[in-house]
Design a protein around this motif. Structure first.
Motif, PDB file in Angstrom:
ATOM      1  N   ARG A 262      60.353  52.963  57.073  1.00 48.83           N
ATOM      2  CA  ARG A 262      59.108  53.650  57.419  1.00 48.83           C
ATOM      3  C   ARG A 262      58.683  54.599  56.311  1.00 48.83           C
ATOM      4  O   ARG A 262      59.525  55.242  55.694  1.00 48.83           O
ATOM      5  N   GLN A 263      57.375  54.693  56.110  1.00 45.48           N
ATOM      6  CA  GLN A 263      56.844  55.621  55.117  1.00 45.48           C
ATOM      7  C   GLN A 263      55.565  56.240  55.670  1.00 45.48           C
ATOM      8  O   GLN A 263      54.733  55.539  56.247  1.00 45.48           O
ATOM      9  N   ILE A 264      55.432  57.547  55.504  1.00 41.89           N
ATOM     10  CA  ILE A 264      54.208  58.247  55.891  1.00 41.89           C
ATOM     11  C   ILE A 264      53.752  59.053  54.687  1.00 41.89           C
ATOM     12  O   ILE A 264      54.523  59.841  54.129  1.00 41.89           O
ATOM     13  N   VAL A 265      52.511  58.831  54.287  1.00 43.82           N
ATOM     14  CA  VAL A 265      51.954  59.595  53.177  1.00 43.82           C
ATOM     15  C   VAL A 265      50.591  60.132  53.575  1.00 43.82           C
ATOM     16  O   VAL A 265      49.908  59.585  54.445  1.00 43.82           O
ATOM     17  N   HIS A 266      50.229  61.234  52.944  1.00 44.14           N
ATOM     18  CA  HIS A 266      48.905  61.815  53.131  1.00 44.14           C
ATOM     19  C   HIS A 266      48.123  61.552  51.857  1.00 44.14           C
ATOM     20  O   HIS A 266      48.620  61.790  50.756  1.00 44.14           O
ATOM     21  N   LEU A 267      46.916  61.020  52.000  1.00 46.66           N
ATOM     22  CA  LEU A 267      46.073  60.700  50.861  1.00 46.66           C
ATOM     23  C   LEU A 267      44.766  61.450  50.986  1.00 46.66           C
ATOM     24  O   LEU A 267      44.107  61.394  52.022  1.00 46.66           O
TER      25      LEU A 267
ATOM     26  N   PHE B 180      49.165  51.474  59.057  1.00 48.73           N
ATOM     27  CA  PHE B 180      48.317  52.179  60.011  1.00 48.73           C
ATOM     28  C   PHE B 180      47.599  53.280  59.242  1.00 48.73           C
ATOM     29  O   PHE B 180      48.250  54.111  58.609  1.00 48.73           O
ATOM     30  N   ILE B 181      46.282  53.290  59.299  1.00 51.36           N
ATOM     31  CA  ILE B 181      45.474  54.286  58.613  1.00 51.36           C
ATOM     32  C   ILE B 181      44.863  55.203  59.668  1.00 51.36           C
ATOM     33  O   ILE B 181      44.170  54.728  60.575  1.00 51.36           O
ATOM     34  N   VAL B 182      45.125  56.502  59.566  1.00 44.83           N
ATOM     35  CA  VAL B 182      44.570  57.490  60.493  1.00 44.83           C
ATOM     36  C   VAL B 182      43.682  58.423  59.683  1.00 44.83           C
ATOM     37  O   VAL B 182      44.161  59.111  58.779  1.00 44.83           O
ATOM     38  N   VAL B 183      42.392  58.425  59.990  1.00 44.84           N
ATOM     39  CA  VAL B 183      41.455  59.282  59.265  1.00 44.84           C
ATOM     40  C   VAL B 183      41.481  60.672  59.888  1.00 44.84           C
ATOM     41  O   VAL B 183      41.174  60.836  61.068  1.00 44.84           O
TER      42      VAL B 183
ATOM     43  N   LEU C 103      35.462  53.910  58.470  1.00 47.46           N
ATOM     44  CA  LEU C 103      36.307  54.701  59.362  1.00 47.46           C
ATOM     45  C   LEU C 103      35.932  56.172  59.279  1.00 47.46           C
ATOM     46  O   LEU C 103      35.682  56.700  58.191  1.00 47.46           O
ATOM     47  N   SER C 104      35.918  56.832  60.420  1.00 51.91           N
ATOM     48  CA  SER C 104      35.625  58.260  60.544  1.00 51.91           C
ATOM     49  C   SER C 104      36.811  58.954  61.194  1.00 51.91           C
ATOM     50  O   SER C 104      37.754  58.292  61.635  1.00 51.91           O
ATOM     51  N   PRO C 105      36.776  60.293  61.295  1.00 52.57           N
ATOM     52  CA  PRO C 105      37.912  61.011  61.874  1.00 52.57           C
ATOM     53  C   PRO C 105      38.336  60.493  63.239  1.00 52.57           C
ATOM     54  O   PRO C 105      37.504  60.089  64.050  1.00 52.57           O
ATOM     55  N   HIS C 106      39.623  60.489  63.418  1.00 53.88           N
ATOM     56  CA  HIS C 106      40.299  60.108  64.656  1.00 53.88           C
ATOM     57  C   HIS C 106      40.255  58.613  64.921  1.00 53.88           C
ATOM     58  O   HIS C 106      40.627  58.176  66.002  1.00 53.88           O
ATOM     59  N   GLU C 107      39.813  57.817  63.940  1.00 51.97           N
ATOM     60  CA  GLU C 107      39.874  56.367  64.072  1.00 51.97           C
ATOM     61  C   GLU C 107      41.124  55.866  63.364  1.00 51.97           C
ATOM     62  O   GLU C 107      41.596  56.473  62.397  1.00 51.97           O
ATOM     63  N   VAL C 108      41.641  54.748  63.851  1.00 47.36           N
ATOM     64  CA  VAL C 108      42.853  54.161  63.300  1.00 47.36           C
ATOM     65  C   VAL C 108      42.571  52.714  62.918  1.00 47.36           C
ATOM     66  O   VAL C 108      41.976  51.968  63.704  1.00 47.36           O
ATOM     67  N   LEU C 109      42.996  52.340  61.718  1.00 49.43           N
ATOM     68  CA  LEU C 109      42.915  50.955  61.261  1.00 49.43           C
ATOM     69  C   LEU C 109      44.332  50.427  61.176  1.00 49.43           C
ATOM     70  O   LEU C 109      45.209  51.091  60.620  1.00 49.43           O
ATOM     71  N   ILE C 110      44.571  49.244  61.730  1.00 51.04           N
ATOM     72  CA  ILE C 110      45.892  48.622  61.688  1.00 51.04           C
ATOM     73  C   ILE C 110      45.782  47.338  60.873  1.00 51.04           C
ATOM     74  O   ILE C 110      44.953  46.483  61.168  1.00 51.04           O
ATOM     75  N   MET C 111      46.619  47.226  59.846  1.00 50.56           N
ATOM     76  CA  MET C 111      46.630  46.032  59.000  1.00 50.56           C
ATOM     77  C   MET C 111      47.979  45.335  59.096  1.00 50.56           C
ATOM     78  O   MET C 111      49.027  45.987  59.170  1.00 50.56           O
ATOM     79  N   GLU C 112      47.929  44.027  59.076  1.00 49.87           N
ATOM     80  CA  GLU C 112      49.139  43.211  59.109  1.00 49.87           C
ATOM     81  C   GLU C 112      49.797  43.211  57.720  1.00 49.87           C
ATOM     82  O   GLU C 112      49.142  43.502  56.719  1.00 49.87           O
ATOM     83  N   PRO C 113      51.082  42.871  57.654  1.00 49.47           N
ATOM     84  CA  PRO C 113      51.737  42.778  56.349  1.00 49.47           C
ATOM     85  C   PRO C 113      50.995  41.801  55.430  1.00 49.47           C
ATOM     86  O   PRO C 113      50.466  40.783  55.882  1.00 49.47           O
TER      87      PRO C 113
ATOM     88  N   VAL D 170      48.620  57.560  55.936  1.00 51.68           N
ATOM     89  CA  VAL D 170      48.965  56.150  55.776  1.00 51.68           C
ATOM     90  C   VAL D 170      50.395  55.987  56.284  1.00 51.68           C
ATOM     91  O   VAL D 170      51.322  56.621  55.761  1.00 51.68           O
ATOM     92  N   ILE D 171      50.562  55.166  57.313  1.00 55.00           N
ATOM     93  CA  ILE D 171      51.878  54.954  57.916  1.00 55.00           C
ATOM     94  C   ILE D 171      52.249  53.496  57.707  1.00 55.00           C
ATOM     95  O   ILE D 171      51.520  52.598  58.139  1.00 55.00           O
ATOM     96  N   LYS D 172      53.362  53.256  57.041  1.00 50.40           N
ATOM     97  CA  LYS D 172      53.848  51.895  56.796  1.00 50.40           C
ATOM     98  C   LYS D 172      55.131  51.704  57.573  1.00 50.40           C
ATOM     99  O   LYS D 172      56.049  52.509  57.475  1.00 50.40           O
ATOM    100  N   SER D 173      55.185  50.603  58.321  1.00 45.74           N
ATOM    101  CA  SER D 173      56.355  50.366  59.153  1.00 45.74           C
ATOM    102  C   SER D 173      56.604  48.878  59.286  1.00 45.74           C
ATOM    103  O   SER D 173      55.693  48.093  59.337  1.00 45.74           O
TER     104      SER D 173
END
Length: 97
Positions: free
Chosen positions: A26-31, A49-52, A68-78, A94-97
Motif C-alpha cells: 500500500r502507498q498513500i501520497v499527497h499531491l 484511488f484518487i481523493v480530491v 473531479l472536484s473536492p470530495h470526489e473519488v476516482l478508482i482506477m484498475e491496475p 493518491v492511494i495505491k493498493s
C-alpha cells in the motif's frame, strides 16, 4: 493502529509530492499541483484511488476525460493508462493498493 494528522505531514507548497504511508502492499501520497500543471500519461500495477481534497483536476483515463472536484473519488484498475491536469490549484490524495 496508527493515526496520521495530515496537516502535519502535508506542507502547503506548489507541485509537491509527499509520501504519507508506504509499504509493499500500500502507498498513500499527497499531491499538490498549481493550476495548469500536468502529469503525463503513466500507469500503476496497483488499484489507484484518487481523493480530491481541494481544487479541480481533469483526469484522462483510457482516452476518457473526467473532471473531479473536492470530495470526489476516482478508482482506477491496475495498468490503466492515465494523465491529469490541474484546472485550479489542486490537492489530492493518491492511494495505491
Amino acid at each position: 493502529m496508527q493515526t496520521i494528522l495530515l496537516d502535519t505531514v502535508i506542507p502547503q507548497q506548489d507541485k509537491k509530492l509527499t509520501s504519507i504511508y508506504n509499504t509493499e502492499a500500500r502507498q498513500i501520497v499527497h499531491l499538490q499541483l498549481s493550476a495548469n500543471q500536468e502529469i503525463p500519461t503513466h500507469k500503476s500495477p496497483k488499484h489507484v484511488f484518487i481523493v480530491v481534497k481541494s481544487g479541480k483536476v481533469a483526469f484522462t483515463v483510457s482516452d476518457q476525460e473526467i473532471i473531479l472536484s473536492p470530495h470526489e473519488v476516482l478508482i482506477m484498475e491496475p495498468d490503466e493508462f492515465h494523465s491529469l491536469k490541474a484546472l485550479e490549484d489542486t490537492s489530492i490524495l493518491v492511494i495505491k493498493s
